[in-house]
Design a protein around this motif. Structure first.
Motif, PDB file in Angstrom:
ATOM      1  N   VAL A 145      21.659 -22.914   2.406  1.00  0.00           N
ATOM      2  CA  VAL A 145      21.705 -22.018   1.309  1.00  0.00           C
ATOM      3  C   VAL A 145      20.269 -21.562   0.820  1.00  0.00           C
ATOM      4  O   VAL A 145      20.202 -20.443   0.478  1.00  0.00           O
ATOM      5  CB  VAL A 145      22.150 -23.122   0.035  1.00  0.00           C
ATOM      6  CG1 VAL A 145      22.173 -22.376  -1.351  1.00  0.00           C
ATOM      7  CG2 VAL A 145      23.636 -23.467   0.327  1.00  0.00           C
ATOM      8  N   ILE A 146      19.244 -22.338   1.171  1.00  0.00           N
ATOM      9  CA  ILE A 146      18.066 -22.252   1.132  1.00  0.00           C
ATOM     10  C   ILE A 146      17.842 -20.756   1.988  1.00  0.00           C
ATOM     11  O   ILE A 146      17.075 -19.894   1.702  1.00  0.00           O
ATOM     12  CB  ILE A 146      16.914 -23.225   1.369  1.00  0.00           C
ATOM     13  CG1 ILE A 146      17.172 -24.471   0.450  1.00  0.00           C
ATOM     14  CG2 ILE A 146      15.655 -22.779   1.283  1.00  0.00           C
ATOM     15  CD1 ILE A 146      16.420 -25.725   0.497  1.00  0.00           C
ATOM     16  N   GLU A 147      18.187 -20.855   3.123  1.00  0.00           N
ATOM     17  CA  GLU A 147      17.750 -19.752   4.116  1.00  0.00           C
ATOM     18  C   GLU A 147      18.348 -18.490   3.717  1.00  0.00           C
ATOM     19  O   GLU A 147      17.856 -17.477   3.959  1.00  0.00           O
ATOM     20  CB  GLU A 147      18.447 -20.130   5.450  1.00  0.00           C
ATOM     21  CG  GLU A 147      17.172 -21.035   6.144  1.00  0.00           C
ATOM     22  CD  GLU A 147      17.946 -22.037   7.133  1.00  0.00           C
ATOM     23  OE1 GLU A 147      19.173 -21.911   7.545  1.00  0.00           O
ATOM     24  OE2 GLU A 147      17.293 -23.023   7.516  1.00  0.00           O
ATOM     25  N   GLU A 148      19.321 -18.525   2.849  1.00  0.00           N
ATOM     26  CA  GLU A 148      19.861 -17.191   2.386  1.00  0.00           C
ATOM     27  C   GLU A 148      18.905 -16.434   1.435  1.00  0.00           C
ATOM     28  O   GLU A 148      19.198 -15.291   1.264  1.00  0.00           O
ATOM     29  CB  GLU A 148      21.046 -17.287   1.628  1.00  0.00           C
ATOM     30  CG  GLU A 148      22.285 -17.564   2.641  1.00  0.00           C
ATOM     31  CD  GLU A 148      23.629 -17.737   1.479  1.00  0.00           C
ATOM     32  OE1 GLU A 148      23.770 -17.038   0.794  1.00  0.00           O
ATOM     33  OE2 GLU A 148      24.538 -18.404   2.074  1.00  0.00           O
ATOM     34  N   LEU A 149      17.896 -17.168   1.181  1.00  0.00           N
ATOM     35  CA  LEU A 149      16.949 -16.414   0.270  1.00  0.00           C
ATOM     36  C   LEU A 149      16.245 -15.206   1.084  1.00  0.00           C
ATOM     37  O   LEU A 149      15.752 -14.279   0.720  1.00  0.00           O
ATOM     38  CB  LEU A 149      15.944 -17.418  -0.149  1.00  0.00           C
ATOM     39  CG  LEU A 149      16.341 -18.024  -1.553  1.00  0.00           C
ATOM     40  CD1 LEU A 149      15.138 -19.218  -1.800  1.00  0.00           C
ATOM     41  CD2 LEU A 149      16.301 -17.193  -2.718  1.00  0.00           C
ATOM     42  N   GLU A 150      16.074 -15.388   2.513  1.00  0.00           N
ATOM     43  CA  GLU A 150      15.618 -14.511   3.264  1.00  0.00           C
ATOM     44  C   GLU A 150      14.133 -14.122   2.866  1.00  0.00           C
ATOM     45  O   GLU A 150      13.668 -12.948   3.160  1.00  0.00           O
ATOM     46  CB  GLU A 150      16.379 -13.200   3.342  1.00  0.00           C
ATOM     47  CG  GLU A 150      17.450 -13.379   4.037  1.00  0.00           C
ATOM     48  CD  GLU A 150      18.811 -12.463   4.251  1.00  0.00           C
ATOM     49  OE1 GLU A 150      18.451 -11.579   3.441  1.00  0.00           O
ATOM     50  OE2 GLU A 150      19.639 -12.359   4.988  1.00  0.00           O
ATOM     51  N   ASP A 151      13.226 -14.864   2.383  1.00  0.00           N
ATOM     52  CA  ASP A 151      11.929 -14.529   1.944  1.00  0.00           C
ATOM     53  C   ASP A 151      11.318 -15.807   2.352  1.00  0.00           C
ATOM     54  O   ASP A 151      11.089 -16.866   2.041  1.00  0.00           O
ATOM     55  CB  ASP A 151      11.873 -14.565   0.438  1.00  0.00           C
ATOM     56  CG  ASP A 151      10.451 -14.293  -0.046  1.00  0.00           C
ATOM     57  OD1 ASP A 151       9.507 -14.833   0.549  1.00  0.00           O
ATOM     58  OD2 ASP A 151      10.307 -13.848  -1.040  1.00  0.00           O
ATOM     59  N   GLU A 152      10.396 -15.533   3.404  1.00  0.00           N
ATOM     60  CA  GLU A 152       9.856 -16.760   4.402  1.00  0.00           C
ATOM     61  C   GLU A 152       9.058 -17.709   3.689  1.00  0.00           C
ATOM     62  O   GLU A 152       9.130 -18.921   3.698  1.00  0.00           O
ATOM     63  CB  GLU A 152       9.089 -16.097   5.644  1.00  0.00           C
ATOM     64  CG  GLU A 152       9.202 -17.030   6.811  1.00  0.00           C
ATOM     65  CD  GLU A 152       8.738 -16.365   7.910  1.00  0.00           C
ATOM     66  OE1 GLU A 152       7.872 -17.129   8.694  1.00  0.00           O
ATOM     67  OE2 GLU A 152       9.112 -15.163   8.434  1.00  0.00           O
ATOM     68  N   PRO A 153       7.919 -17.190   2.875  1.00  0.00           N
ATOM     69  CA  PRO A 153       7.163 -18.268   2.190  1.00  0.00           C
ATOM     70  C   PRO A 153       7.972 -19.104   1.124  1.00  0.00           C
ATOM     71  O   PRO A 153       7.900 -20.190   0.886  1.00  0.00           O
ATOM     72  CB  PRO A 153       6.312 -17.267   1.272  1.00  0.00           C
ATOM     73  CG  PRO A 153       6.284 -15.872   2.030  1.00  0.00           C
ATOM     74  CD  PRO A 153       7.547 -15.746   2.731  1.00  0.00           C
ATOM     75  N   LEU A 154       8.948 -18.353   0.354  1.00  0.00           N
ATOM     76  CA  LEU A 154       9.917 -19.149  -0.327  1.00  0.00           C
ATOM     77  C   LEU A 154      10.753 -20.249   0.307  1.00  0.00           C
ATOM     78  O   LEU A 154      10.629 -21.382   0.039  1.00  0.00           O
ATOM     79  CB  LEU A 154      10.890 -18.227  -1.026  1.00  0.00           C
ATOM     80  CG  LEU A 154      10.021 -17.385  -2.200  1.00  0.00           C
ATOM     81  CD1 LEU A 154      11.325 -16.519  -2.902  1.00  0.00           C
ATOM     82  CD2 LEU A 154       9.565 -18.146  -3.347  1.00  0.00           C
ATOM     83  N   VAL A 155      11.152 -19.611   1.428  1.00  0.00           N
ATOM     84  CA  VAL A 155      12.175 -20.587   2.167  1.00  0.00           C
ATOM     85  C   VAL A 155      11.465 -21.774   2.615  1.00  0.00           C
ATOM     86  O   VAL A 155      11.900 -22.955   2.523  1.00  0.00           O
ATOM     87  CB  VAL A 155      12.823 -19.959   3.368  1.00  0.00           C
ATOM     88  CG1 VAL A 155      13.455 -20.733   4.150  1.00  0.00           C
ATOM     89  CG2 VAL A 155      13.673 -18.713   2.778  1.00  0.00           C
ATOM     90  N   ASP A 156      10.176 -21.577   3.351  1.00  0.00           N
ATOM     91  CA  ASP A 156       9.290 -22.591   3.734  1.00  0.00           C
ATOM     92  C   ASP A 156       8.895 -23.398   2.782  1.00  0.00           C
ATOM     93  O   ASP A 156       8.962 -24.803   2.818  1.00  0.00           O
ATOM     94  CB  ASP A 156       8.077 -21.849   4.539  1.00  0.00           C
ATOM     95  CG  ASP A 156       8.397 -21.124   5.688  1.00  0.00           C
ATOM     96  OD1 ASP A 156       9.435 -21.341   6.113  1.00  0.00           O
ATOM     97  OD2 ASP A 156       7.420 -20.415   6.342  1.00  0.00           O
ATOM     98  N   ALA A 157       8.666 -22.906   1.577  1.00  0.00           N
ATOM     99  CA  ALA A 157       8.239 -23.797   0.492  1.00  0.00           C
ATOM    100  C   ALA A 157       9.326 -24.797  -0.114  1.00  0.00           C
ATOM    101  O   ALA A 157       9.075 -25.859  -0.294  1.00  0.00           O
ATOM    102  CB  ALA A 157       7.704 -23.036  -0.751  1.00  0.00           C
ATOM    103  N   LEU A 158      10.447 -24.252   0.066  1.00  0.00           N
ATOM    104  CA  LEU A 158      11.611 -25.025  -0.517  1.00  0.00           C
ATOM    105  C   LEU A 158      11.934 -25.869   0.582  1.00  0.00           C
ATOM    106  O   LEU A 158      12.502 -27.143   0.237  1.00  0.00           O
ATOM    107  CB  LEU A 158      12.926 -24.062  -0.789  1.00  0.00           C
ATOM    108  CG  LEU A 158      12.598 -23.401  -2.176  1.00  0.00           C
ATOM    109  CD1 LEU A 158      13.694 -22.195  -2.383  1.00  0.00           C
ATOM    110  CD2 LEU A 158      12.397 -23.911  -3.382  1.00  0.00           C
TER     111      LEU A 158
END
Lengths: 422, 508
Positions: free
Chosen positions: A397-410
């Motif tokens: 679900v997180i990976e669907e954000l497709e925004d690398e810094p956000l995905v990494d942080a989450l």
């Protein structure tokens, strides 16, 4: 059932009413705001909602809200390190704005205490309906917050992070964001703290025509805190909103999401990850209105429930009569990992237009034995294999954000949670 | 597809007010005074020569009812019912003393004949079937009724009382008791006392409590251990009198290893006033027993402007009390102005199974709020819910269902599928499922969709030379097929026709 109610005020209700009397003189607001505060406390005097109120079916607030701590003037929380490095940070500490607004191109900031004092916030304080307890509590006690005004066509490079941080007692914050036409921004909303507090927070977002907003709610209150929050948004023509909610803490948590897809051609995406452990009761309730033609939405909620935690997801999609060609899909998947874990879900559809495609799916299961076998057959021990599967379940679900810094942080937060509870 | 063609033909012939069972019969009746009080309950109980415990039970329910508020959570909207403005007892006058067909008022027999319900055993036994009059459709419903075609034992309930029960002797030979509930209270008090109210307690809900206080008749079925009931059992309900509430109570018990299939049908005259129907049905399945309960509900739905019609507020619940027991509910809901009905299964026994198959069709100003509850209590319990809602005209069609697994219900399984079809732009379809899992080994799956008939599907059928109305009927029949195939065969034909009739006028 349906017995005549014999109202008798609970300890928490009494504490709230008394707290209002004590705090009133210190709360900001002009006449109009004060009238709203009075109305709100009157509604609380009528009693907090019970499971008889359909919107609170699985979260009997009257029963669950056992203790209300008094406001603690001495509580002194510190600002949090932002989820994504380099974000513009706007903290509200113990219910009061802390520090100066950062400078971000095309974005103006104002404290909400100013907007309470000049009365311009008053219209936003109205409840949605008679059971809108989160709004009543927040309206009665709200002390401060931030107003973020993103100019038309402004593109904020770094995320803007608003924080509501407590260190015990009571905190009641609010955030309002207006995104102008064509604006693009990422907003992070942090709900956190270190004490046994009652925390409420209401966020309002207006998405202008063609604007594109990503909003993250990251809640990791301690296991002693009651956290009641509401997120409201309205989408203009051809705009996009992606809302990501992560709940990983709190004793009693209610996160309401109310979105009106009001402009033709607009699109709403909701992604949710609820990590529930200990004795948490966490309720995510969404009401989504498709009010215009040719709109779309996808909601995907994944829950991991362990220990004695209880999770709730209520999702209602309303499709108005004029909202032809709506395409709405909602899914809620839950993994129960312990014998005492519970999950209840109520995915509703209310459809008044005939030319639509709407669907919802809900599953509650344990870990798939075949998947587990597959990994263990490759020499991975059971505990690790389980961990991998559970993490994969929510990480997708997180990976669907497709925004690398956000995905990494989450994902880092996800790892942290699994290290503690896995 | 001759069946589809037939549906279309039938639909064409009927005008806006398509309800064909709407005739009213003038029959002398014995009525209790209007209103509800302890005296009325004593009156009903005395009329039925009930034992004291039954009266006490009723009075207990009535006192409880006085403390309850009418529920408002359902998605239905109707003016407040004045419970003092109703008759709680109405019985055809000639109806006293032991029953044999010869003693039944010929007017009543005519009613059932008109409805196509065979009350004369010999006629069916001899296999005599009325040939359709030269292929011409006459206006009676007699020709296309399920009850004509098979060997079905019927309990006919007219307003407040059961007028006749057929095939009693033959059933008795197999050990099956099939009679009206009033008779059962008199003849088999030990069974009634043991089971009545154990599935739907008198305190259950507003309407069930009201029913417990004032129920006047209904059916009683007892299938003893190891017996497979030799024929389909059926009850046919008819509300005839004005301003009369029908409160029937049905109790079906299948002992260890028994099997019974039960059908229920209902109609009412066309009236401008609303009529109230608040029934309670209790099913009890012991170890290895199976009960199949099918309903074709066709109460008067009101006219095209939404005037009149039956308020159908029903509590139906089955208790899979024994291990490996099985209860199936199948319902086709096309009638009633308002339907409030949730046939449920309590899966108490280990390895027990509950099924719910439903088609709810609403048109005009009908409001349907229906669904089921599957309460998983035992180990390895399974349930399946297939619900198809079709909304047309100005109607509102809601599916409301609950699936829950309790702490000890290890390996509970549920599959739910509820689909809604909208025809026209003034109706609404709603889905409100409650899914509650308190056991980590539970496996629940729920899916729901709402859509309109796809243009692609319609185009595909129509380009093969099939006219639009027929194409829609074909697609709708395909949409509900999963449920129809669960009905006894004769019922399925009837149900398919009913769907065609209910949707009349909604095409285009």
């Amino acid at each position: 059932m349906n017995m005549h109610a014999a109202p008798q005020r609970t300890q928490a209700e009494t504490a709230l009413i008394e707290a209002f009397g004590e705090r009133l003189s210190e709360l900001p607001g002009d006449g109009a705001v004060m009238v709203k505060r009075d109305d709100a406390i009157e509604a609380i005097k009528d009693g907090l909602p019970t499971r008889r109120a359909e919107a609170w079916h699985y979260t009997d607030l009257r029963r669950l809200l056992a203790v209300v701590p008094p406001y603690d003037q001495t509580a002194n929380p510190k600002p949090l390190t932002p989820v994504v490095e380099g974000s513009a940070v706007l903290p509200v500490l113990n219910g009061v704005v802390h520090g100066k607004a950062p400078s971000v191109g095309g974005v103006a900031f104002q404290t909400l205490s100013e907007k309470l004092i000049d009365g311009s916030l008053a219209p936003a304080l109205d409840p949605r309906d008679a059971d809108d307890a989160v709004s009543f509590l927040n309206t009665a006690f709200v002390s401060d917050g931030w107003f973020v005004d993103i100019a038309a066509d402004a593109k904020a490079d770094a995320p803007i992070e608003v924080q509501n941080v407590q260190a015990g007692g009571q905190v009641h914050a609010r955030f309002a964001v207006r995104a102008g036409a064509g604006a693009k921004a990422t907003i992070v909303e942090r709900q956190s703290g270190s004490g046994a507090a009652l925390s409420t927070s209401v966020s309002n977002l207006l998405v202008g025509e063609d604007a594109d907003i990503v909003w993250l709610i990251v809640q990791d209150q301690p296991e002693t805190t009651t956290h009641l929050a509401q997120f409201n948004a309205e989408l203009g023509k051809n705009s996009r909103l992606t809302l990501f909610v992560m709940n990983a803490g709190g004793k009693l948590v209610r996160q309401e999401v109310r979105v009106k897809v009001a402009g033709e051609g607009s699109d709403f995406q909701l992604r949710g990850v609820n990590l529930l452990a200990g004795d948490t009761h966490c309720d995510v309730t969404m009401v989504l209105d498709h009010a215009a033609p040719n709109t779309g939405s996808r909601e995907l909620i994944r829950n991991v429930v362990t220990d004695k935690a209880r999770g709730v997801f209520q999702g209602r999609i309303n499709v108005y009569q004029q909202a032809q060609k709506t395409d709405a899909k909602m899914a809620c998947n839950t993994l129960l990992l312990s014998d005492d874990a519970e999950f209840s879900t109520k995915p509703e559809l209310e459809i008044f237009a005939d030319d639509v495609q709407c669907g919802h799916g809900a599953t509650v299961t344990e870990i798939d034995r075949n998947h587990l076998f597959y990994l263990m057959a490759r020499g991975i021990d059971e505990k690790t294999a389980r961990g991998l599967l559970v993490k994969a379940f929510v990480a997708s679900v997180i990976e669907e954000l497709e925004d690398e810094p956000l995905v990494d942080a989450l994902e880092a937060r996800l790892d942290g949670w699994f290290a503690e509870h896995g | 597809m001759p069946a589809v063609q037939e549906t279309i033909e039938q639909v064409r012939k009927i005008d806006v007010d398509q309800y064909k069972y709407g005739f009213e019969s003038i029959i002398e009746v014995d009525k209790a005074p209007k209103g509800l009080s302890e005296d009325i309950i004593r009156f009903i109980s005395a009329k039925k020569n009930e034992p004291d415990w039954m009266l006490e039970w009723r009075l207990g329910a009535y006192r409880r009812w006085l403390t309850l508020d009418e529920p408002t959570w359902a998605r239905v909207d109707y003016p407040k019912i004045d419970f003092q403005d109703l008759y709680y007892y109405a019985a055809p006058k000639s109806q006293s003393g032991p029953k044999s067909l010869d003693e039944v008022d010929p007017e009543i027999l005519k009613v059932y004949e008109k409805l196509g319900i065979p009350l004369k055993e010999q006629e069916i036994l001899a296999g005599v079937q009325k040939a359709p009059a030269g292929g011409e459709e006459d206006d009676s419903a007699a020709n296309d009724n399920v009850y004509k075609s098979g060997r079905v034992a019927v309990d006919a309930v007219f307003d407040s009382v059961s007028v006749v029960t057929t095939f009693k002797d033959e059933l008795a030979k197999a050990g099956v008791i099939f009679c009206s509930i009033s008779e059962a209270i008199r003849e088999h008090p030990e069974l009634v006392q043991k089971y009545l109210g154990t599935v739907v307690p008198t305190s259950d809900n507003f309407y069930a409590t009201l029913n417990s206080a004032v129920f006047t008749d209904g059916s009683f079925v007892f299938v003893p251990k190891g017996v497979r009931c030799p024929m389909e059992l059926s009850t046919y309900f008819r509300i005839n009198e004005k301003n009369t509430g029908q409160f029937e109570r049905t109790l079906i018990i299948a002992e260890e290893g028994a099997y019974v299939s039960y059908l229920e049908g209902c109609t009412a005259p066309q009236r401008d006033e609303n009529q109230l129907h608040a029934a309670v049905v209790e099913l009890i399945a012991l170890d290895d027993a199976e009960i199949k309960y099918s309903t074709v509900q066709n109460w008067y739905p009101g006219d095209a402007q939404g005037k009149g019609g039956v308020y159908n507020f029903v509590t139906k619940r089955g208790d899979c009390r024994g291990d490996r027991s099985k209860i199936s509910w199948t319902q086709v809901e096309t009638g009633s102005a308002i339907t409030w009905k949730y046939p449920s299964c309590i899966l108490r026994g280990d390895d027990s199974q509950g099924n719910f198959y439903s088609i709810a069709v609403s048109n005009g100003y009908q409001q349907v709020d229906s669904g089921t509850k599957m309460i998983h209590l035992g180990k390895n319990t399974k349930s399946r819910i297939i619900s198809k809602g079709i909304a047309a005209g100005f109607s509102q069609n809601t599916y409301r269902g609950q699936v829950s697994a309790h702490r000890k219900a290890t390996n509970a399984r549920n599959f739910t599928n509820c689909d809604s079809l909208l025809i026209g732009n003034n109706c609404g379809a709603h889905t409100v499922p409650y899914i509650e899992a308190k056991n980590a080994t539970a496996k629940f799956e729920h899916e729901a969709t709402t859509s309109k008939i796809s243009e692609d599907q319609k185009f595909y059928v129509m380009q093969r030379g099939i006219p639009e109305e027929e194409a829609i009927a074909l697609i709708v029949n395909g949409f509900v097929k999963d449920v129809i195939q669960e009905l006894p065969m004769e019922f399925a034909v009837e149900a398919q026709k009913l769907i065609g009739i209910s949707l009349e006028g909604s095409v285009g």
